[in-house]
Design a protein around this motif. Structure first.
Motif, mmCIF file in Angstrom:
data_model
loop_
_atom_site.group_PDB
_atom_site.id
_atom_site.type_symbol
_atom_site.label_atom_id
_atom_site.label_comp_id
_atom_site.label_asym_id
_atom_site.label_seq_id
_atom_site.Cartn_x
_atom_site.Cartn_y
_atom_site.Cartn_z
ATOM 1 N N PRO A 165 116.561 15.586 -10.809
ATOM 2 C CA PRO A 165 116.103 16.642 -9.910
ATOM 3 C C PRO A 165 116.143 16.174 -8.457
ATOM 4 O O PRO A 165 116.034 14.974 -8.168
ATOM 5 C CB PRO A 165 114.662 16.888 -10.363
ATOM 6 N N THR A 166 116.307 17.117 -7.548
ATOM 7 C CA THR A 166 116.335 16.785 -6.117
ATOM 8 C C THR A 166 115.493 17.766 -5.325
ATOM 9 O O THR A 166 115.196 18.876 -5.792
ATOM 10 C CB THR A 166 117.772 16.815 -5.556
ATOM 11 N N THR A 167 115.126 17.351 -4.155
ATOM 12 C CA THR A 167 114.448 18.241 -3.209
ATOM 13 C C THR A 167 115.175 18.159 -1.875
ATOM 14 O O THR A 167 115.829 17.162 -1.560
ATOM 15 C CB THR A 167 112.973 17.829 -3.001
ATOM 16 N N ARG A 168 115.083 19.238 -1.091
ATOM 17 C CA ARG A 168 115.659 19.233 0.258
ATOM 18 C C ARG A 168 114.589 19.710 1.229
ATOM 19 O O ARG A 168 113.907 20.714 0.972
ATOM 20 C CB ARG A 168 116.891 20.137 0.330
ATOM 21 N N SER B 108 111.776 22.455 1.172
ATOM 22 C CA SER B 108 112.257 23.835 1.315
ATOM 23 C C SER B 108 113.050 24.268 0.078
ATOM 24 O O SER B 108 113.150 25.459 -0.203
ATOM 25 C CB SER B 108 113.135 23.964 2.558
ATOM 26 N N VAL B 109 113.601 23.304 -0.658
ATOM 27 C CA VAL B 109 114.356 23.606 -1.880
ATOM 28 C C VAL B 109 113.983 22.582 -2.945
ATOM 29 O O VAL B 109 113.991 21.368 -2.698
ATOM 30 C CB VAL B 109 115.882 23.566 -1.644
ATOM 31 N N TYR B 110 113.658 23.081 -4.115
ATOM 32 C CA TYR B 110 113.409 22.228 -5.276
ATOM 33 C C TYR B 110 114.509 22.541 -6.296
ATOM 34 O O TYR B 110 114.630 23.671 -6.764
ATOM 35 C CB TYR B 110 112.040 22.520 -5.894
ATOM 36 N N ASP B 111 115.307 21.550 -6.636
ATOM 37 C CA ASP B 111 116.440 21.765 -7.536
ATOM 38 C C ASP B 111 116.184 21.045 -8.864
ATOM 39 O O ASP B 111 116.199 19.813 -8.935
ATOM 40 C CB ASP B 111 117.725 21.238 -6.890
ATOM 41 N N THR C 27 116.599 14.504 -1.319
ATOM 42 C CA THR C 27 115.942 13.368 -1.944
ATOM 43 C C THR C 27 116.037 13.512 -3.458
ATOM 44 O O THR C 27 115.765 14.591 -3.997
ATOM 45 C CB THR C 27 114.456 13.309 -1.548
ATOM 46 N N THR C 28 116.442 12.430 -4.122
ATOM 47 C CA THR C 28 116.458 12.425 -5.589
ATOM 48 C C THR C 28 115.057 12.077 -6.066
ATOM 49 O O THR C 28 114.483 11.062 -5.652
ATOM 50 C CB THR C 28 117.456 11.395 -6.138
ATOM 51 N N ALA C 29 114.511 12.932 -6.924
ATOM 52 C CA ALA C 29 113.121 12.745 -7.357
ATOM 53 C C ALA C 29 113.041 11.804 -8.537
ATOM 54 O O ALA C 29 114.040 11.271 -9.012
ATOM 55 C CB ALA C 29 112.528 14.110 -7.725
#
Length: 281
Positions: free
Chosen positions: A262-265, A252-255, A272-274
């Motif tokens: 970078p992380t995703t939620r 839902s979120v790509y940071d 999650t740390t990518a």
């Protein structure tokens, strides 16, 4: 008497010698004048030949530009061959040798807003070749007259009455606390267009809108409803590559504001740390 006769003969010999020297001197002077005249004539002929050659090549119609012989390549259809020829029409008849192709290239790109760069080369004996690199529309923003179509440098390519499809819509910063209609500043527009212009075509096709704060922090919204926290416009190329990798998974979120971490939620809020950028690129 014998002595006086000898003296007379000697004086006669002197006159003969003097006359001979004078004649030879005169002949030498005449030859020298002829040589000088011959050299002067040859020099004049050479100078005249050079002048005529320069005139023929640089000022006569021999190598004069014919506008109808200007060929154009690289247009995406937004700029016609006629528009390019019209920009260069004032040089009709000018010798190709005297044309400054660098200046002509700049004129084409300055006069035609859809052209990012133009490269003009000579096509002997009467033409030019013009290769265009076009500006690509990537975003649109609403103003009082309709919608502006922008490229990645925030150059206004055209104004239209309705928002075109397939372009990222620049919207006001939703986090800004303002009363009344919210304006989008030129700085905010430039921040979003720079980011959008750095995306891969596959990623760009999934972005529906973008916004920026006055500090230049950019957020993108995908057509799926997910958002991208981009941050400022530093390391745009790296962030674009990282985002393309992140989007192979659903979130839902790509940071990518810190592209080295970078992380995703997901929708439930789990973060999650990518992968590291070296793996993502």
């Amino acid at each position: 008497m014998f002595g006086r006769r000898q003296v007379a003969l000697s004086r006669g010999d002197d006159r003969v010698v003097s006359t001979g020297l004078a004649d030879r001197l005169k002949e030498r002077q005449t030859a020298l004048r002829r040589l000088r005249l011959t050299r002067a004539v040859k020099t004049a002929v050479v100078v005249l030949a050079i002048v005529l050659t320069v005139w023929a090549l640089a000022f006569s119609p021999l190598l004069g530009l014919q506008v109808r012989r200007i060929s154009v390549a690289g247009s995406d259809g937004s700029v016609s061959d006629k528009q390019v020829r019209d920009v260069l029409a004032s040089y009709e008849g000018d010798s190709l040798l005297r044309l400054d192709t660098g200046r002509l290239s700049t004129q084409v790109s300055d006069k035609l807003v859809r052209v990012r760069r133009a490269q003009v080369t000579r096509a002997w004996p009467h033409g030019l070749r013009v290769h265009l690199t076009m500006r690509v529309p990537v975003a649109t923003v609403q103003d009082s007259d309709g919608y502006q179509v922008l490229d990645n440098e925030a150059v206004v390519l055209e104004r239209v009455s309705e928002a075109p499809s397939g372009l990222v819509t620049i919207v006001p910063d939703s986090a800004a606390q303002t009363s009344g209609p919210q304006r989008i500043s030129a700085k905010q527009v430039a921040a979003v267009t720079q980011v959008v212009g750095s995306l891969t075509p596959e990623t760009l096709a999934q972005v529906s809108s973008g916004s920026a704060t006055e500090a230049g922090q950019v957020t993108l919204t995908l057509s799926s409803g997910a958002s991208v926290v981009w941050g400022n416009s530093q390391d745009n190329g790296l962030k674009a590559r990282v985002l393309a990798t992140l989007m192979t998974t659903t979130a839902s979120v790509y940071d990518v504001s810190s592209p080295h971490r970078p992380t995703t939620r997901s929708a439930d809020g789990a973060a999650t740390t990518a992968a590291a950028p070296s793996q993502a690129s």
